[in-house]
Design an enzyme around this catalytic site. Structure first.
Site, PDB file in Angstrom:
ATOM      1  CG  ASP A  84       4.269  -3.120   4.580  1.00 24.89           C
ATOM      2  OD1 ASP A  84       4.773  -2.833   5.680  1.00 24.89           O
ATOM      3  OD2 ASP A  84       3.397  -2.421   4.008  1.00 24.89           O
ATOM      4  CG  HIS A  85       2.278  -4.345   8.358  1.00 29.50           C
ATOM      5  ND1 HIS A  85       2.325  -3.959   9.676  1.00 29.50           N
ATOM      6  CD2 HIS A  85       2.276  -3.200   7.635  1.00 29.50           C
ATOM      7  CE1 HIS A  85       2.333  -2.634   9.744  1.00 29.50           C
ATOM      8  NE2 HIS A  85       2.315  -2.151   8.518  1.00 29.50           N
ATOM      9  CB  THR A 210      -1.269   8.057   2.642  1.00 30.59           C
ATOM     10  OG1 THR A 210      -0.543   7.193   1.792  1.00 30.59           O
ATOM     11  CG2 THR A 210      -2.378   8.757   1.852  1.00 30.59           C
TER      12      THR A 210
HETATM   13 ZN   LIG Z   1       2.342  -0.255   7.842  1.00 28.78          ZN
END
Ligand SMILES: [Zn+2]
Length: 281
Positions: A84-85, A210
């Site tokens: 991720d990233h 979220t």
């Molecule tokens: Zn992200």
């Protein structure tokens, strides 16, 4: 079975549901998420940030751990192991060489031409190893892994340009979602989301899942979102359960019991997420 994200996300885009990308932080979270998704019979993408990779020892440790869990726990669902990233080609290469099946190269803070150059370098290497690549256009702000950024929304033109010059497998266009908790309501640009989805043959990714309302999640899926990243709310439900266990058990010292006291809450939230996303195998 460890797979890349290509078929998972194309099927999700065609049938209008989303695959959950759930960030892991340790052995226990990986185990709980795999067990829960396997019992619900839905595919899952395990997300590992650079910070989480460093915390757990490195990409080799994580790849071996996840492969071991899949074997030892008889996990039969498709599992995608995703960075991720990742901020550089080198990070993506290390993860791919260690056995990750998918990477996100995030060069979104660079000028578009530089984003394209770095992303293309990652795609060339990843595709030669049957690994899928996600990239970001515009910039998704908020706070994650103790890093705080401001947002810049993506444009259709920039998304088309990035896709045509790199042939990435999925795209995260920044369209109003942020990492961490929202201050007020998430303000998602659904019109642009739909236009980008119609213009590109690849699935779209929503970061900062979220705190987005159930209605907006459903709308995003209908506008072409096929992967939704959830991190903060898993941390929130897990830590709440652990905190209350420790308050009720002041003498607790067994780390398995302490970490495991968040298991039920984490698994319950995973089930809610999968139901909301209408995830299918
Ligand atoms: Zn992200």
């Amino acid at each position: 079975m460890l797979v890349n994200s290509k078929d998972l996300l194309l099927k999700a885009k065609a049938s209008k549901y989303a695959i959950p990308h759930l960030n892991i932080n340790n052995l226990e979270w990986a185990k709980y998420i795999l067990q829960e998704c396997n019992s619900l019979n839905v595919p899952v993408i395990l997300g590992v940030s650079e910070g989480a990779a460093k915390y757990m020892g490195g990409f080799n440790t994580i790849a071996l751990m996840v492969k071991g869990l899949i074997t030892d726990l008889n996990i039969e669902i498709p599992v995608c192991l995703h960075v991720d990233h990742a901020s550089s080609f080198e990070t993506c290469k290390s993860a791919i060489d260690a056995g990750f099946t998918s990477v996100m190269i995030d060069a979104s803070r660079q000028e578009l031409s530089e984003n394209i150059r770095i992303t293309k370098e990652v795609v060339d290497y990843a595709h030669s190893k049957n690994v899928t690549v996600e990239a970001e256009v515009g910039h998704i702000g908020g706070t994650e892994d103790n890093i705080t950024n401001t947002s810049t929304n993506a444009t259709l033109e920039d998304c088309l340009s990035l896709y045509e010059n790199t042939h990435i497998d999925s795209l995260a266009p920044a369209l109003g979602s942020v990492h961490g908790f929202y201050k007020g309501e998430a303000n998602l640009d659904f019109a642009t989301m739909q236009k980008i989805s119609d213009a590109l043959p690849i699935p779209l990714v929503l970061h900062g899942g979220t705190g987005i309302s159930d209605e907006k999640i459903a709308k995003a899926i209908s506008c072409g979102i096929s992967k939704i990243n959830i991190n903060t709310e898993l941390q929130s439900v897990w830590s709440k359960a652990v905190r209350s266990y420790l308050e009720e058990n002041k003498d607790a010292i067994d780390p398995r019991k302490i970490i495991g006291s968040g298991e039920e809450a984490l698994k319950a939230r995973v089930e809610e997420i999968v139901t909301l996303f209408k995830t299918k195998i």
